[in-house]
Design a protein around this motif. Structure first.
Motif, PDB file in Angstrom:
ATOM      1  N   GLY A   1      11.995  51.434  23.853  1.00  0.00           N
ATOM      2  CA  GLY A   1      11.301  50.240  24.337  1.00  0.00           C
ATOM      3  C   GLY A   1      12.206  49.128  24.832  1.00  0.00           C
ATOM      4  N   GLY A   2      11.644  47.915  24.766  1.00  0.00           N
ATOM      5  CA  GLY A   2      12.371  46.727  25.223  1.00  0.00           C
ATOM      6  C   GLY A   2      11.761  46.130  26.478  1.00  0.00           C
TER       7      GLY A   2
ATOM      8  N   SER B   1      11.562  52.602  19.364  1.00  0.00           N
ATOM      9  CA  SER B   1      12.969  52.264  19.172  1.00  0.00           C
ATOM     10  C   SER B   1      13.336  51.052  20.020  1.00  0.00           C
ATOM     11  CB  SER B   1      13.846  53.452  19.571  1.00  0.00           C
ATOM     12  OG  SER B   1      15.206  53.084  19.471  1.00  0.00           O
TER      13      SER B   1
ATOM     14  N   GLY C   1      18.303  49.246  16.780  1.00  0.00           N
ATOM     15  CA  GLY C   1      19.743  49.481  16.932  1.00  0.00           C
ATOM     16  C   GLY C   1      20.025  50.774  17.661  1.00  0.00           C
ATOM     17  N   GLY C   2      21.247  50.852  18.203  1.00  0.00           N
ATOM     18  CA  GLY C   2      21.649  52.036  18.975  1.00  0.00           C
ATOM     19  C   GLY C   2      21.672  53.297  18.118  1.00  0.00           C
ATOM     20  N   PHE C   3      21.685  54.449  18.810  1.00  0.00           N
ATOM     21  CA  PHE C   3      21.696  55.743  18.117  1.00  0.00           C
ATOM     22  C   PHE C   3      23.129  56.236  17.916  1.00  0.00           C
ATOM     23  CE2 PHE C   3      17.667  55.479  20.350  1.00  0.00           C
ATOM     24  CZ  PHE C   3      16.756  55.902  19.385  1.00  0.00           C
ATOM     25  N   GLY C   4      24.073  55.630  18.672  1.00  0.00           N
ATOM     26  CA  GLY C   4      25.447  56.125  18.649  1.00  0.00           C
ATOM     27  C   GLY C   4      25.662  57.123  19.782  1.00  0.00           C
ATOM     28  N   GLY C   5      25.297  56.713  20.978  1.00  0.00           N
ATOM     29  CA  GLY C   5      25.565  57.535  22.165  1.00  0.00           C
ATOM     30  C   GLY C   5      24.704  58.792  22.222  1.00  0.00           C
TER      31      GLY C   5
ATOM     32  N   HIS D   1      14.133  49.125  30.310  1.00  0.00           N
ATOM     33  CA  HIS D   1      14.191  48.351  31.556  1.00  0.00           C
ATOM     34  C   HIS D   1      14.945  49.154  32.632  1.00  0.00           C
ATOM     35  CE1 HIS D   1      15.530  44.964  34.120  1.00  0.00           C
ATOM     36  NE2 HIS D   1      14.403  44.404  33.696  1.00  0.00           N
TER      37      HIS D   1
ATOM     38  N   ALA E   1      18.579  49.181  32.174  1.00  0.00           N
ATOM     39  CA  ALA E   1      19.160  49.707  30.927  1.00  0.00           C
ATOM     40  C   ALA E   1      19.701  51.112  31.224  1.00  0.00           C
ATOM     41  CB  ALA E   1      18.113  49.726  29.810  1.00  0.00           C
TER      42      ALA E   1
ATOM     43  N   ALA F   1      22.540  52.752  30.550  1.00  0.00           N
ATOM     44  CA  ALA F   1      23.205  53.596  29.550  1.00  0.00           C
ATOM     45  C   ALA F   1      22.165  54.332  28.710  1.00  0.00           C
ATOM     46  CB  ALA F   1      24.106  52.739  28.664  1.00  0.00           C
ATOM     47  N   MET F   2      21.150  53.588  28.231  1.00  0.00           N
ATOM     48  CA  MET F   2      20.139  54.210  27.364  1.00  0.00           C
ATOM     49  C   MET F   2      19.396  55.321  28.111  1.00  0.00           C
ATOM     50  SD  MET F   2      19.024  54.024  24.230  1.00  0.00           S
ATOM     51  CE  MET F   2      18.917  55.779  24.153  1.00  0.00           C
TER      52      MET F   2
ATOM     53  N   HIS G   1      21.648  58.327  28.499  1.00  0.00           N
ATOM     54  CA  HIS G   1      21.789  59.029  27.209  1.00  0.00           C
ATOM     55  C   HIS G   1      20.534  59.837  26.898  1.00  0.00           C
ATOM     56  CE1 HIS G   1      24.904  55.854  25.673  1.00  0.00           C
ATOM     57  NE2 HIS G   1      25.314  56.519  26.731  1.00  0.00           N
TER      58      HIS G   1
ATOM     59  N   ARG H   1      21.799  38.155  28.817  1.00  0.00           N
ATOM     60  CA  ARG H   1      22.948  38.992  28.446  1.00  0.00           C
ATOM     61  C   ARG H   1      23.735  39.476  29.665  1.00  0.00           C
ATOM     62  NH1 ARG H   1      18.999  41.036  25.381  1.00  0.00           N
ATOM     63  NH2 ARG H   1      18.999  43.026  26.473  1.00  0.00           N
TER      64      ARG H   1
ATOM     65  N   LYS I   1      17.925  40.361  39.439  1.00  0.00           N
ATOM     66  CA  LYS I   1      17.953  41.831  39.459  1.00  0.00           C
ATOM     67  C   LYS I   1      16.649  42.304  40.066  1.00  0.00           C
ATOM     68  CE  LYS I   1      20.409  42.296  35.065  1.00  0.00           C
ATOM     69  NZ  LYS I   1      20.253  42.505  33.622  1.00  0.00           N
TER      70      LYS I   1
HETATM   71  P1  NAP Z   1      21.808  49.685  27.982  1.00  0.00           P
HETATM   72  O1  NAP Z   1      23.016  49.026  28.570  1.00  0.00           O
HETATM   73  O2  NAP Z   1      21.219  50.832  28.691  1.00  0.00           O
HETATM   74  O3  NAP Z   1      22.096  50.137  26.483  1.00  0.00           O
HETATM   75  C1  NAP Z   1      23.261  49.832  25.759  1.00  0.00           C
HETATM   76  C2  NAP Z   1      23.133  50.496  24.410  1.00  0.00           C
HETATM   77  O4  NAP Z   1      22.134  49.840  23.621  1.00  0.00           O
HETATM   78  C3  NAP Z   1      22.665  51.949  24.497  1.00  0.00           C
HETATM   79  O5  NAP Z   1      23.748  52.816  24.789  1.00  0.00           O
HETATM   80  C4  NAP Z   1      22.069  52.152  23.119  1.00  0.00           C
HETATM   81  O6  NAP Z   1      23.089  52.275  22.144  1.00  0.00           O
HETATM   82  C5  NAP Z   1      21.422  50.806  22.860  1.00  0.00           C
HETATM   83  N1  NAP Z   1      20.019  50.773  23.272  1.00  0.00           N
HETATM   84  C6  NAP Z   1      19.482  50.328  24.453  1.00  0.00           C
HETATM   85  N2  NAP Z   1      18.150  50.415  24.438  1.00  0.00           N
HETATM   86  C7  NAP Z   1      17.819  50.930  23.220  1.00  0.00           C
HETATM   87  C8  NAP Z   1      16.574  51.237  22.603  1.00  0.00           C
HETATM   88  N3  NAP Z   1      15.393  51.032  23.208  1.00  0.00           N
HETATM   89  N4  NAP Z   1      16.631  51.770  21.350  1.00  0.00           N
HETATM   90  C9  NAP Z   1      17.812  51.977  20.700  1.00  0.00           C
HETATM   91  N5  NAP Z   1      19.006  51.680  21.253  1.00  0.00           N
HETATM   92  C10 NAP Z   1      19.014  51.161  22.475  1.00  0.00           C
HETATM   93  O7  NAP Z   1      20.661  48.627  27.744  1.00  0.00           O
HETATM   94  P2  NAP Z   1      20.671  47.033  27.915  1.00  0.00           P
HETATM   95  O8  NAP Z   1      20.659  46.727  29.370  1.00  0.00           O
HETATM   96  O9  NAP Z   1      21.736  46.463  27.012  1.00  0.00           O
HETATM   97  O10 NAP Z   1      19.230  46.708  27.334  1.00  0.00           O
HETATM   98  C11 NAP Z   1      19.012  46.666  25.935  1.00  0.00           C
HETATM   99  C12 NAP Z   1      17.513  46.600  25.692  1.00  0.00           C
HETATM  100  O11 NAP Z   1      16.949  45.471  26.362  1.00  0.00           O
HETATM  101  C13 NAP Z   1      16.779  47.838  26.223  1.00  0.00           C
HETATM  102  O12 NAP Z   1      15.862  48.246  25.244  1.00  0.00           O
HETATM  103  C14 NAP Z   1      16.077  47.355  27.497  1.00  0.00           C
HETATM  104  O13 NAP Z   1      14.844  48.007  27.702  1.00  0.00           O
HETATM  105  C15 NAP Z   1      15.898  45.864  27.231  1.00  0.00           C
HETATM  106  N6  NAP Z   1      15.997  45.033  28.450  1.00  0.00           N
HETATM  107  C16 NAP Z   1      17.070  45.130  29.274  1.00  0.00           C
HETATM  108  C17 NAP Z   1      17.131  44.346  30.417  1.00  0.00           C
HETATM  109  C18 NAP Z   1      18.288  44.437  31.380  1.00  0.00           C
HETATM  110  O14 NAP Z   1      18.273  43.717  32.394  1.00  0.00           O
HETATM  111  N7  NAP Z   1      19.275  45.291  31.146  1.00  0.00           N
HETATM  112  C19 NAP Z   1      16.066  43.466  30.703  1.00  0.00           C
HETATM  113  C20 NAP Z   1      14.975  43.391  29.840  1.00  0.00           C
HETATM  114  C21 NAP Z   1      14.952  44.184  28.707  1.00  0.00           C
HETATM  115  P3  NAP Z   1      23.632  53.716  21.645  1.00  0.00           P
HETATM  116  O15 NAP Z   1      24.472  54.266  22.757  1.00  0.00           O
HETATM  117  O16 NAP Z   1      24.392  53.382  20.406  1.00  0.00           O
HETATM  118  O17 NAP Z   1      22.423  54.574  21.375  1.00  0.00           O
END
Ligand code: NAP
Length: 250
Positions: A7-8, A30, A48-52, A73, A76, A78-79, A82, A137, A196
């Motif tokens: 989610g997110g 998650s 929290g992350g799963f660890g890759g 999103h 996102a 990396a997620m 993965h 962020r 974005k």
């Molecule tokens: P990302 O760069 O793809 O993810 C970085 C790491 O965070 C992933 O490798 C994973 O860690 C962990 N992670 C991300 N989403 C997760 C989830 N739903 N459940 C468990 N672990 C998660 O993601 P991000 O851009 O940092 O975004 C983080 C969260 O914010 C996401 O859930 C996304 O939907 C939300 N979000 C992002 C944005 C954006 O602009 N990027 C905007 C709005 C909302 P591990 O490798 O340890 O598993």
């Protein structure tokens, strides 16, 4: 059937609400755990992350997950990558919900850039007052751009605070109307909008406002993501693709 919902996003919240009402489905939501005050859910939540890829693969096996729904999103990356790698390795079906990208309309003055560093570089061609609408962020790529006044809008104050010379923080939660966005762009005398290409309704009014006022937009294109097994553009379409609940004979 046991589902893992990544989610997110607003779509994940909608899905969580719809799936919580399905007694035939056992769903775990998650979240990355980056928000201090996340919404409440009627489903079990892990944070929290799963660890890759390896950590996620282990989780899928240990929790006997039958299918994964990636409702993260579009940025996102990396997620989502993965999830594709782990689901492929573990032979678990992966469904992704991916809202459509925003498209330019007549009257728009969009300048599409590949990523945030490219947007930061191109900002030298534009005026000093920047509405930086990229998420709390994602501010660091802009910290080395000098001579700007940044207008940042965020639900929570960015932690740590960005190393900007001049900036204004507006605390607000979407959705926003076109009238509110026009007022913001005028009140803060914005010269250029950076965003974005997230897509979706909740934050699209700023684009209509910029169009109306003739303000240029630096549009950061979406990252390329590996293909999941199935992709849906709406919550309704994804729910329709899930197995139909078993009806007890009446
Ligand atoms: P990302 O760069 O793809 O993810 C970085 C790491 O965070 C992933 O490798 C994973 O860690 C962990 N992670 C991300 N989403 C997760 C989830 N739903 N459940 C468990 N672990 C998660 O993601 P991000 O851009 O940092 O975004 C983080 C969260 O914010 C996401 O859930 C996304 O939907 C939300 N979000 C992002 C944005 C954006 O602009 N990027 C905007 C709005 C909302 P591990 O490798 O340890 O598993």
């Amino acid at each position: 059937m046991k589902l893992l919902l990544l989610g997110g996003t607003a779509e994940a919240r909608e899905l969580a609400a719809a799936l919580a009402a399905r007694p035939d489905l056992d769903v775990v939501l998650s979240l990355a755990g980056t928000t201090n005050a996340p919404a409440r859910f009627a489903l079990p939540v892990r944070r929290g992350g799963f660890g890759g890829v390896d950590g996620l693969s282990r989780y899928l096996a240990e929790q006997a997950i039958d299918a994964v729904i990636d409702a993260t999103h579009p940025f996102a990356a990396a997620m989502s990558a993965h999830a594709v790698a782990a689901c492929t390795t573990m032979n678990v079906p992966l469904l992704r919900i991916e809202r459509s990208a925003w498209q330019p309309e007549p009257g728009d003055d969009w300048h599409v850039v590949a990523d945030a560093p490219a947007a930061a570089k191109q900002l030298t061609d534009f005026g000093a007052r920047v509405f930086l609408s990229v998420g709390a962020r994602s501010l660091s790529p802009f910290e080395n751009v000098h001579g700007k006044h940044w207008i940042v809008r965020s639900i929570e104050a960015p932690e740590p605070a960005p190393a900007f010379e001049n900036w204004t923080l507006i605390r607000a939660r979407p959705p926003f109307s076109v009238a509110e966005e026009i007022a913001l762009l005028c009140d803060y005398e914005v010269d250029v909008l950076v965003t974005k290409n997230s897509g979706g309704r909740a934050t699209e009014a700023k684009l209509a406002a910029a169009r109306r006022l003739g303000i240029p937009v630096l549009m950061i294109a979406r990252p390329a993501l590996p293909e999941p097994e199935r992709r849906f553009v709406s919550v309704e379409a994804l729910i329709a693709a899930l197995p139909v609940p078993h009806q007890a004979p009446g």
